[in-house]
Design an enzyme around this catalytic site. Structure first.
Site, mmCIF file in Angstrom:
data_model
loop_
_atom_site.group_PDB
_atom_site.id
_atom_site.type_symbol
_atom_site.label_atom_id
_atom_site.label_comp_id
_atom_site.label_asym_id
_atom_site.label_seq_id
_atom_site.Cartn_x
_atom_site.Cartn_y
_atom_site.Cartn_z
ATOM 1 N N HIS A 62 0.442 4.590 -2.390
ATOM 2 C CA HIS A 62 0.232 5.944 -1.868
ATOM 3 C C HIS A 62 1.404 6.862 -2.193
ATOM 4 O O HIS A 62 1.250 8.078 -2.215
ATOM 5 C CB HIS A 62 -0.029 5.905 -0.359
ATOM 6 C CG HIS A 62 -1.423 5.470 -0.030
ATOM 7 N ND1 HIS A 62 -2.144 5.981 1.026
ATOM 8 C CD2 HIS A 62 -2.245 4.580 -0.638
ATOM 9 C CE1 HIS A 62 -3.341 5.407 1.063
ATOM 10 N NE2 HIS A 62 -3.425 4.547 0.063
ATOM 11 N N HIS B 295 -6.060 -5.881 -2.388
ATOM 12 C CA HIS B 295 -6.920 -6.053 -1.206
ATOM 13 C C HIS B 295 -7.184 -7.534 -0.906
ATOM 14 O O HIS B 295 -8.077 -7.859 -0.144
ATOM 15 C CB HIS B 295 -8.228 -5.276 -1.378
ATOM 16 C CG HIS B 295 -8.047 -3.790 -1.266
ATOM 17 N ND1 HIS B 295 -9.066 -2.888 -1.420
ATOM 18 C CD2 HIS B 295 -6.941 -3.039 -1.009
ATOM 19 C CE1 HIS B 295 -8.602 -1.646 -1.272
ATOM 20 N NE2 HIS B 295 -7.314 -1.716 -1.032
ATOM 21 N N THR B 296 -6.407 -8.403 -1.501
ATOM 22 C CA THR B 296 -6.418 -9.815 -1.110
ATOM 23 C C THR B 296 -5.547 -10.020 0.128
ATOM 24 O O THR B 296 -5.492 -11.105 0.694
ATOM 25 C CB THR B 296 -5.917 -10.712 -2.277
ATOM 26 O OG1 THR B 296 -6.026 -12.072 -1.889
ATOM 27 C CG2 THR B 296 -4.460 -10.438 -2.634
ATOM 28 N N ASN C 196 -3.807 8.833 4.679
ATOM 29 C CA ASN C 196 -2.564 8.282 5.244
ATOM 30 C C ASN C 196 -2.513 8.270 6.762
ATOM 31 O O ASN C 196 -1.925 7.375 7.368
ATOM 32 C CB ASN C 196 -1.364 9.104 4.743
ATOM 33 C CG ASN C 196 -1.130 8.943 3.249
ATOM 34 O OD1 ASN C 196 -1.525 7.940 2.661
ATOM 35 N ND2 ASN C 196 -0.494 9.932 2.634
ATOM 36 N N ARG D 200 0.829 -1.216 0.000
ATOM 37 C CA ARG D 200 0.000 0.000 0.000
ATOM 38 C C ARG D 200 0.861 1.261 0.000
ATOM 39 O O ARG D 200 0.523 2.269 -0.634
ATOM 40 C CB ARG D 200 -0.911 -0.022 1.226
ATOM 41 C CG ARG D 200 -1.897 1.135 1.254
ATOM 42 C CD ARG D 200 -2.907 0.952 2.362
ATOM 43 N NE ARG D 200 -3.930 1.974 2.329
ATOM 44 C CZ ARG D 200 -4.247 2.740 3.370
ATOM 45 N NH1 ARG D 200 -3.602 2.589 4.522
ATOM 46 N NH2 ARG D 200 -5.190 3.648 3.265
HETATM 47 C C1 HEM Z 1 -9.063 1.341 -5.879
HETATM 48 C C2 HEM Z 1 -8.988 2.284 -4.967
HETATM 49 C C3 HEM Z 1 -8.552 1.994 -3.559
HETATM 50 C C4 HEM Z 1 -9.171 2.391 -2.431
HETATM 51 C C5 HEM Z 1 -10.425 3.238 -2.350
HETATM 52 C C6 HEM Z 1 -8.425 1.872 -1.312
HETATM 53 C C7 HEM Z 1 -8.727 2.085 0.015
HETATM 54 C C8 HEM Z 1 -8.151 1.419 1.072
HETATM 55 C C9 HEM Z 1 -8.545 1.560 2.448
HETATM 56 C C10 HEM Z 1 -9.635 2.476 2.951
HETATM 57 C C11 HEM Z 1 -7.782 0.709 3.173
HETATM 58 C C12 HEM Z 1 -7.855 0.497 4.686
HETATM 59 C C13 HEM Z 1 -6.981 1.525 5.389
HETATM 60 C C14 HEM Z 1 -7.237 1.596 6.866
HETATM 61 O O1 HEM Z 1 -8.347 1.304 7.301
HETATM 62 O O2 HEM Z 1 -6.302 1.996 7.617
HETATM 63 C C15 HEM Z 1 -6.886 0.041 2.262
HETATM 64 C C16 HEM Z 1 -5.965 -0.910 2.629
HETATM 65 C C17 HEM Z 1 -5.073 -1.471 1.766
HETATM 66 N N1 HEM Z 1 -4.895 -1.139 0.437
HETATM 67 FE FE1 HEM Z 1 -6.129 -0.039 -0.673
HETATM 68 N N2 HEM Z 1 -7.374 1.150 -1.789
HETATM 69 C C18 HEM Z 1 -7.389 1.203 -3.160
HETATM 70 C C19 HEM Z 1 -6.461 0.658 -4.014
HETATM 71 C C20 HEM Z 1 -5.317 0.001 -3.609
HETATM 72 C C21 HEM Z 1 -4.213 -0.327 -4.462
HETATM 73 C C22 HEM Z 1 -4.094 0.098 -5.918
HETATM 74 C C23 HEM Z 1 -3.311 -1.004 -3.690
HETATM 75 C C24 HEM Z 1 -1.973 -1.541 -4.071
HETATM 76 C C25 HEM Z 1 -1.627 -1.901 -5.283
HETATM 77 C C26 HEM Z 1 -3.889 -1.123 -2.373
HETATM 78 C C27 HEM Z 1 -3.338 -1.819 -1.328
HETATM 79 C C28 HEM Z 1 -3.882 -1.897 -0.061
HETATM 80 C C29 HEM Z 1 -3.424 -2.832 0.949
HETATM 81 C C30 HEM Z 1 -2.383 -3.913 0.753
HETATM 82 C C31 HEM Z 1 -4.146 -2.535 2.115
HETATM 83 C C32 HEM Z 1 -3.980 -3.177 3.491
HETATM 84 C C33 HEM Z 1 -2.892 -2.396 4.234
HETATM 85 C C34 HEM Z 1 -2.573 -2.887 5.632
HETATM 86 O O3 HEM Z 1 -3.124 -3.869 6.113
HETATM 87 O O4 HEM Z 1 -1.740 -2.197 6.263
HETATM 88 N N3 HEM Z 1 -5.088 -0.458 -2.349
HETATM 89 N N4 HEM Z 1 -7.121 0.511 0.995
#
Ligand code: HEM
Length: 319
Positions: free
Chosen positions: A64, A191-192, A92, A60
């Site tokens: 970002h 998000h897997t 963030n 992530r």
């Molecule tokens: C499509 C639009 C996207 C939205 C709206 C989005 C939104 C979010 C949100 C809200 C979270 C949870 C954050 C939290 O609650 O602290 C999250 C987690 C995460 N996102 Fe996304 N995301 C998007 C695309 C992506 C992309 C493109 C990637 C990487 C290629 C990604 C990788 C991740 C990962 C791996 C997590 C888990 C992080 C952790 O457990 O620390 N996301 N995302």
């Protein structure tokens, strides 16, 4: 011997060519820091052994970074004095993680090849290694990015898509960065792995209609309806295998078990439904599309001659 010399010439030529054209190259540090990838791999393995979730956090972090001013390490800059960085931006703050791991990699790299490797490239390598070590695809990471001397909190607030986004908003946020709807759907497969805080999926599990009822009931248990209570409680983005980089994310979407509103938007009667079905049935297709899209995302606005190689990823070099 001749073939060794030929190979050396080819390598030198490709390094020169990429430097001149301002393009990234996976052999960028082949002579200046040949142990770089080993150092990153070893440090990421140690971080995952300590906490498996860190793999998700590092993937992530790359996203970002790249969506704000390009992949330039701008997200790593701390707020110091009057300098306002991106860490305090809405998407963030109290959410993006992994800065310590990047610091650890950088510290080791500086010992072995000082002043050569950018923080932006370390973030790109750590994201690839995290994906691969959790069971996802491997790919050669194009390198040669330099680090920014600036950051933009306002761009972080505006350009990173929100979990409340519609499909149209997601397609346009990625389109603004030169990424297609297909790239967006493949990249969302990140998000897997990993987790989300309740405040980011509360509305979806209480108010949306495109949610499996049993799944909503399950998630409501650790995410109270009233804003302000349990806001930071975590739930896995992929209910089945949150520590394995597989295609379960898409299988969840087919049965309306996407955790975020934005996740379920990819399979809600719109243009990405067919692709979601394909990824859910064909893990190899997802893996190769994901790797290609990560390389494409890594090409957003890299600094190849401007900028600097920061000595400390958290602060701009003095003078
Ligand atoms: C499509 C639009 C996207 C939205 C709206 C989005 C939104 C979010 C949100 C809200 C979270 C949870 C954050 C939290 O609650 O602290 C999250 C987690 C995460 N996102 Fe996304 N995301 C998007 C695309 C992506 C992309 C493109 C990637 C990487 C290629 C990604 C990788 C991740 C990962 C791996 C997590 C888990 C992080 C952790 O457990 O620390 N996301 N995302």
């Amino acid at each position: 011997m001749a073939s060794f010399r030929t190979w050396h010439c080819l390598l030198a030529f490709s390094l020169l060519a990429s430097a001149v054209s301002g393009q990234l190259s996976s052999t960028f540090y082949a002579t200046s820091c040949p142990t770089l990838e080993l150092i990153v791999r070893a440090t990421v393995i140690r971080a995952l052994v300590a906490e498996r979730r860190m793999g998700a956090s590092l993937v992530r972090l790359f996203f970002h970074d790249c969506f704000v001013q390009g992949c330039d390490g701008s997200i790593l800059l701390d707020d110091v004095g009057s300098f306002v960085g991106e860490k305090g931006a809405g998407p963030n703050v109290n959410s993006v993680r992994g800065f310590d791991v990047i610091d650890q990699i950088k510290a080791t790299v500086e010992l072995i090849c000082p002043g050569v490797v950018s923080c932006a490239d370390i973030v790109a390598l750590a994201a690839r290694d995290s994906t691969f070590l959790l069971g996802g695809p491997n790919w050669a990471v194009p390198l040669g990015r330099r680090d920014s001397t600036t950051a933009s909190q306002s761009q972080a607030n505006n350009d990173l898509p929100a979990p409340t986004s519609s499909l149209a908003a997601l397609i346009s946020a990625f389109g603004n960065k030169g990424l297609s709807a297909r790239d967006m759907t493949a990249l969302s497969g990140a998000h897997t792995i990993g987790f989300s805080q309740c405040q980011n999926f509360r509305d979806h599990i209480y108010n949306d209609t495109d949610v499996d009822a049993a799944f909503a009931t399950l998630r409501r248990r650790a995410c109270p309806a009233a804003p302000g209570s349990g806001d930071t409680n975590l739930a896995p983005l992929d209910a089945q295998t949150q520590f394995v980089f597989d295609n379960a994310y898409y299988r969840n979407l087919l049965v309306r078990r996407g955790l975020l509103h934005s996740d379920q938007e990819l399979f809600n009667g719109g243009s990405q439904d067919a692709l979601v079905r394909q990824y859910s049935a064909n893990p190899a297709l997802f893996a190769s599309d994901f790797a290609a899209a990560m390389i494409k995302m890594g090409n957003i606005g890299p600094l190849t001659s401007a900028g600097q190689v920061r000595a400390n990823c958290r602060v701009v070099n003095s003078s």
